[in-house]
Design an enzyme around this catalytic site. Sequence first.
Site: not given
Ligand code: 4AZ
Length: 882
Positions: A682, A736, A828, A830-831
């Site tokens: 994503h 993902d 932030g 993420s990944g």
């Molecule tokens: C995001 O938006 C995101 N609490 C990553 C992890 C989580 C929520 C949002 C988990 O990248």
Amino acid sequence: MWTLRKSQTCEVFCVSGHGHGPPGSSGAQGALKEPGHSAGPPTKPEAEGGRAPAWGSWGRWMLGLLPFFPVTAAIALTLHFLSSPPSSAFFLGGSVEFPNLSFSLELTDSTSPQFRLQAQALNQYFSQLYESSPWSSYYLHSGIIAFSEGVEGLNVFYWSKFSAPDSVALAIRGSSPERLRRRFPGSNKPLRYIRNEQRYYMERDLDMLHLLGLDPDDFETDDKSDKSKNPNSIQSGKWQLGFQAISFDLYAKYGNNRTLSLVSPKKSYYQWRLRVPSGHVVRLVILNLHGATPGSCTAHKLSAYDFLLPLQNKIIARWCGLPLSGSSPVMKLTSSGNVMLVTFSFSRQRDGAIFKAYFQAIPKAGCGGSVTSWNGSLSSPYYPAFYPPNIDCSWTLRAPLPGYLISMTIVTLDIQDSSSSDGCEKDWLDIGGVKLCNSISESSKKRVYSSPLSLHFHSDESLTQKGFYLLYRAFTPEGTCPRQFRCGDGRCIPLRKVCDGVRDCFDGRDEAKCSSCRAGETLCVNGQCKPHSSQCGSQSSCADSSEEGNCGSKCYHVCPNKVCLPKSSVCDGVMDCKDRSDELNCTRSYYKSCTSSSFKCANAKCVSKTNPECDGVKDCADGSDEMRCGCGTRPRKRAKIVGGTDAGLGSWPWQVSLQMDRYGHVCGATLVSNRWLISAAHCFQDSEAIKYSDARSWRAYMGMRVMTTGNNGAATRTVRRILLHPQYDQYTSDYDIALLELSAPIFFNDVVQPVCVPAASHIFTTGTNCFVTGWGVLMEDGELASRLQEAPVKIINRNTCNKLYDDAVTPRMLCAGNLQGGVDACQGDSGGPLVCLERGRRWFLAGIVSWGEGCARQNRPGVYTQVVKFADWIRQQTRGQV
Ligand code: 4AZ
């Protein structure tokens, strides 16, 4: 958006850059008359010297703004004014773009020779234009205030002063450029030299005058006294006496933060003219603000305008009031174009006033679109920062299948001051034909709509707020089972309960077409057929056999569902407990027949032990379980993620920051070999404005702990290619995962190390203590962390998690966190990695930060991509390099 109370009633009007009709032309109705029309052209009264207006160049005078007054005309007007109704002075402010002129940084400095020369040239140009306009007799003088970068050329900000009787001023105010063009068809010169013309009324606001360095008394003078003044009096007179503002002209390139600060100010008026490159908007982040809070505007006020002139109808936000004690709110505002004016004015005490902010250029984002999805979120542009003024966004939301309804939860609605009684005339969110602008009660936050659903967001040109954030999901009211299995009696059960060996449907339909097991046998999770009830025998039924619950002293191991196992069934390579607990922590291992869940050695034989890889014990005869084990260690570590703590240097040597040149840190990733990173798919989905899928836009930073500008000693590589999982589904977040190949291999050291990628058979059991790490925001709507954060999280049972998330957790996902909330990954992160310490004291990559509802909320754990499900895909794609 809320409406500011004006400090004074508006009695003056401002007008466009065109001229305005002479007094005689307005008539009793205050309407303008033009030449060539049946109503007849506006003509100058004899008292004006009978000078007929030059009609031939409408295009020129429309732009124009504002020249010097010829002496003869001044005399004529003097005569005219002796016999005319009294006139009052008024100002207009505007901007116009000249594509044939170019912007340079020197033009942001009003003391530079370049600024002076350009302003002079434009004054002359406007003056010539104005002389041929029919409104020239009302024009007094004007000033060039600022320049900014236009879409094609140079944007010029100017003000002009006029003096006219009220009726004419009214007519001038009511005339739009389009109407005037129609009124004067013969003078329809193409606007070759100007673009994007904007003109606004400057209301009778003393601050506005002060900020422009003008004398507030000017408003009261009629034109007779004006005539005696130097048209350039802005540059002289009271300006010298301290009416002017202290001005700062700032320009931020993309990627730069420029600071605005004020401590114990000595003057009454300060203004900052902020500019960013064309195609970007200004993001103002207010860090600290004492001396101005919402309330009355009598003492101090901080204002932000969507223009480089302080026009009342261009205010994005304003804070007024007396100094505040305690911490001030942190605000984020966004402009609609590439300029913003920030002003701070004081009428009484100044000592307590402190203002600290910075601004940056952010790419102009589009909004709206068509979305077909099972669930998701919608928000106002730049949410949670204030939305920009002057925008319209339309969305059409569709459920993926016919017959579904859309359930909408309004999480935030901060659009207009709830004290406003104007209804929804300024800014509003229209959902399915109903306009919302004021705060709404808890009970009306959840609504149901039919599909497709239209939404429209409108903001007018002033005063903005935080905006809105909505969550939606598609559902069927009854009868069908969206993404679930329907039993004969109409009940819905989660798909994962189909063919799991347990009858969940009353009619057994969920287990009816599953396996080739014979009568009296049950299909187990591991794919084997087993006898139905083997009471405490050598092997149990794999169904939830409560009849086996009481096996007394024969129990060597009791599964969580109370199934009792003898010693011979433990660590025998066959999973008897549903949670596999009978096959964990086994030290002995031997070959057994291969199943989908067993570890396969390179010689194609399977071993009985769970997680035999890299545990320091040779389990495969060929040693393949202990090969490729140069991973998962932290050489330097001998000894805010939300709710996390600062990580020590080298604590997480596989953590990678993925950055884009223009945006800085965007996502996390994990180093898994000297060439390959694993991240979330994503992170690489294109938006309307940004091509995240382009490998050339990314840079990977390894061995970094403190996020600063520049690489700060970190090892960095560009990205050769991004491999997204072909089954990635952006609506469900399933699959993902993405692999990133670095442009050149990276060298390992104490702070740069790969983590171990688990084999497909690896099991991370519920309750295992793991860590999630990253530079993501420290709280929902917060700022990115400047130091790498680490947070301990526990793997959460899949069924529990699925109950919390309405079965949205697919078999490719795993949940981790703390059900009480308080600790979690967030935007932030993420990944980035979720890692667990395994036997052999090596760290394994269990998950990739993927999604979750909010961050660190109670009963909303983080959801991660389950890496073991992709072990084979990873090996294939990297050709065994991982
Ligand atoms: C995001 O938006 C995101 N609490 C990553 C992890 C989580 C929520 C949002 C988990 O990248």
